[in-house]
Structures are given as C-alpha cells and as structure tokens.
Design a protein around this motif. Structure first.
Motif, short mmCIF file in Angstrom:
data_model
loop_
_atom_site.label_atom_id
_atom_site.label_comp_id
_atom_site.label_asym_id
_atom_site.label_seq_id
_atom_site.Cartn_x
_atom_site.Cartn_y
_atom_site.Cartn_z
N LEU A 101 2.54 7.68 4.59
CA LEU A 101 1.18 7.31 4.96
C LEU A 101 0.79 7.88 6.32
O LEU A 101 -0.34 7.70 6.77
CB LEU A 101 1.03 5.79 5.00
CG LEU A 101 1.17 5.03 3.68
CD1 LEU A 101 1.02 3.53 3.94
CD2 LEU A 101 0.13 5.50 2.66
N GLY A 102 1.74 8.55 6.98
CA GLY A 102 1.46 9.10 8.30
C GLY A 102 1.85 8.19 9.44
O GLY A 102 1.52 8.46 10.59
N LEU A 103 2.58 7.11 9.14
CA LEU A 103 2.99 6.15 10.16
C LEU A 103 4.44 6.42 10.58
O LEU A 103 5.18 7.10 9.88
CB LEU A 103 2.86 4.73 9.63
CG LEU A 103 1.44 4.31 9.22
CD1 LEU A 103 1.45 2.91 8.62
CD2 LEU A 103 0.49 4.37 10.41
N ARG A 107 0.83 -1.21 0.00
CA ARG A 107 0.00 0.00 0.00
C ARG A 107 0.86 1.26 0.00
O ARG A 107 0.58 2.23 -0.72
CB ARG A 107 -0.92 -0.01 1.22
CG ARG A 107 -1.84 1.19 1.34
CD ARG A 107 -3.00 0.89 2.27
NE ARG A 107 -2.57 0.51 3.60
CZ ARG A 107 -2.44 1.37 4.63
NH1 ARG A 107 -2.67 2.66 4.43
NH2 ARG A 107 -2.08 0.95 5.82
N ALA A 108 1.94 1.26 0.80
CA ALA A 108 2.80 2.43 0.90
C ALA A 108 3.50 2.73 -0.42
O ALA A 108 3.56 3.88 -0.87
CB ALA A 108 3.82 2.24 2.01
N LEU A 109 4.04 1.69 -1.07
CA LEU A 109 4.76 1.91 -2.33
C LEU A 109 3.80 2.31 -3.45
O LEU A 109 4.14 3.14 -4.30
CB LEU A 109 5.55 0.65 -2.71
CG LEU A 109 6.71 0.29 -1.78
CD1 LEU A 109 7.40 -0.98 -2.26
CD2 LEU A 109 7.71 1.42 -1.66
N ASP A 110 2.61 1.74 -3.47
CA ASP A 110 1.62 2.12 -4.48
C ASP A 110 1.19 3.57 -4.29
O ASP A 110 1.05 4.33 -5.27
CB ASP A 110 0.39 1.20 -4.41
CG ASP A 110 0.68 -0.19 -4.93
OD1 ASP A 110 1.72 -0.37 -5.58
OD2 ASP A 110 -0.15 -1.10 -4.68
N ALA A 111 0.98 3.98 -3.03
CA ALA A 111 0.56 5.35 -2.76
C ALA A 111 1.66 6.33 -3.12
O ALA A 111 1.39 7.42 -3.66
CB ALA A 111 0.18 5.49 -1.28
N GLU A 170 12.21 1.98 1.92
CA GLU A 170 10.85 1.56 2.19
C GLU A 170 10.23 2.38 3.31
O GLU A 170 9.03 2.70 3.28
CB GLU A 170 10.81 0.07 2.55
CG GLU A 170 11.18 -0.86 1.41
CD GLU A 170 12.65 -0.76 1.01
OE1 GLU A 170 12.92 -0.67 -0.22
OE2 GLU A 170 13.51 -0.74 1.92
N ALA A 171 11.03 2.74 4.30
CA ALA A 171 10.52 3.49 5.44
C ALA A 171 9.93 4.83 5.00
O ALA A 171 8.91 5.28 5.53
CB ALA A 171 11.61 3.70 6.48
N SER A 172 10.56 5.49 4.03
CA SER A 172 10.06 6.80 3.60
C SER A 172 8.68 6.67 2.98
O SER A 172 7.84 7.58 3.12
CB SER A 172 11.04 7.45 2.61
OG SER A 172 11.21 6.65 1.44
#
Length: 248
Positions: free
Chosen positions: A202-204, A180-184, A195-197
């Motif tokens: 996403l606000g996490l 979800r994070a990479l798609d967004a 990956e963390a960025s």
C-alpha cells in the motif's frame, strides 16, 4: 465493522491450520510435544502471559482431530476455520471479527510455531505499535553472509546484508488497515508471505522492532529440539518469580 463507541481492544490472531509436512511427523507440528506440552499450548501460554486481557482468534483446520479447547488460557476466544494458505487463515479470522472489531483496534498475528517469543519482546512490540499508524513487526538484523544462487545450485554473487532484517512474528496492525491491505493484495494477485508485505504494497513502511534471535519458527525436525533448549535457557535467565509465571 462496529462504530467507534468503545475503548479499543487488542486482538490476537494465531494461524494454526498448517499440516507441517516439512516436519515429516505423524501429526501437525503445532501438536508435537515441546517441553512436556504441545507446541500450540506453549505458544498460547506465552501470548497469554504478555496479554491476558486480549481476545484470541485461533485459526484451525476444520477437520482438526487433535485440538483440545481446554488448552486455551484466554477468557475470550473463538475458533476460525483455517484456509489453504496462512494468508487465507488470517483473512478468515479478520472476517470473523468484523462485527466486533473497530477499525483502530490493534491486531497481532503470531505464528503458532513460534513458542519461544519472550514476554518482554511482545510487550515492547505492542508499545511501539501504539505509536505507529503503519504498524510493525518483530525482526532481527541479518547477521550471516547472504549468497544469491544462480538457479543451478551454485553461488551467483554475495549480497550485502546491510539493511536486511529477518522478519518474525507477531506482526501488528490496525484492524482496518490490515483488512484493506490483504484485500488489495488479493485484488492485485500479489503473493503475501506475511502481513507486513501486504501493508508495504500500500506504500506504507511498518516499523521494525528489534527482537531476540531465539524467537525461532519450528519448521524442520531439528527445530523442535532447539526450541526445547531455548525454553530451558529462558527459564534459567529469568528471575525465579517470572520463571514460575512462564511455565505451563
């Protein structure tokens, strides 16, 4: 993605499709010799020592002429085509796992050029990830004085290093969250350097898990010699049985 009808698995994604241009070598840096073996072999061996039951997805250039499948110590593994950028390789690896990975499976993404990560750090990271829904990463607090340049090669100001960390790998997240994070990030046109960025966007707040400073990334020619010294020092500091287990 598969239904949640089985035990969760641990997946390892290792991007290894880089050309290593900054090394100025005759072959990609993952195939340069380090302590008698290719860098890739050293890195996979260290990951296998920590997580022998994990499933590996190795991201390789489709035209890679150097790779030897015999180098892979994992019983269950697959090859995934690497992309133009590291994030593209990771996206393609996640897509390759879609039919098997459950949304709550943990995925650790590790740079192939970090062969010196210790088994202890790997296992401690995994223990922390099991307790944090936002995922996390190995990192070290910034120790050097930080300078901001003025765009012309001179110092503009000194930045406080308080609260600053150097991101390392592995970085680990639940499979569904990472997808979800990479798609967004791609939909928003965000630059993703790790990956963390993407998860942060996403606000996490992924957890920072302190790691050893000798988990260096081989990027420049001098890094290869430094990595060789680090591996030798790690063997010296390990108990005899552990040192034997960690040799490849």
């Amino acid at each position: 993605m598969s239904e949640p009808s089985r035990d969760k698995r641990l997946w390892l994604v290792v991007p290894a499709a880089g050309r290593g241009r900054r090394m100025g070598a005759e072959r990609p840096k993952q195939y340069l010799t380090l302590a008698g073996h290719p860098v890739l072999v050293q890195t996979l061996a260290r990951l296998h020592q920590a997580f022998p039951e994990a499933r590996l997805c190795l991201c390789l250039d489709p035209d890679d002429a150097y790779f030897d499948p015999a180098w892979v110590p994992f019983g269950e593994w697959r090859r995934s085509p690497g992309g133009a950028e590291r994030v593209d390789s990771v996206r393609q690896a996640l897509a390759a796992l879609a039919d098997e990975a459950h949304v709550d499976d943990l995925v650790l993404v590790h740079d192939v050029a970090r062969p010196c990560v210790t088994v202890a750090d790997l296992r401690r990271l995994l223990a922390n990830l099991r307790e944090d829904a936002a995922g996390g990463l190995l990192a070290t607090p910034a120790a050097d004085t930080m300078k901001r340049d003025d765009g012309h090669g001179s110092v503009a100001r000194t930045e406080s290093r308080r609260g600053l960390w150097h991101a390392q790998t592995p970085q680990g997240f639940r499979y569904g969250l990472l997808c979800r994070a990479l798609d967004a990030a791609r939909a928003r046109g965000l630059e993703v350097t790790d990956e963390a960025s993407a998860v942060e966007a996403l606000g996490l707040s992924p957890r920072l898990v302190p790691g050893r400073r000798d988990n260096i990334k081989i990027t420049h020619p001098e890094d290869l010699a430094l990595a060789a010294h680090i591996l030798a020092a790690q063997r010296e500091e390990s108990p005899p049985t552990q040192a034997n287990e960690e040799s490849v």
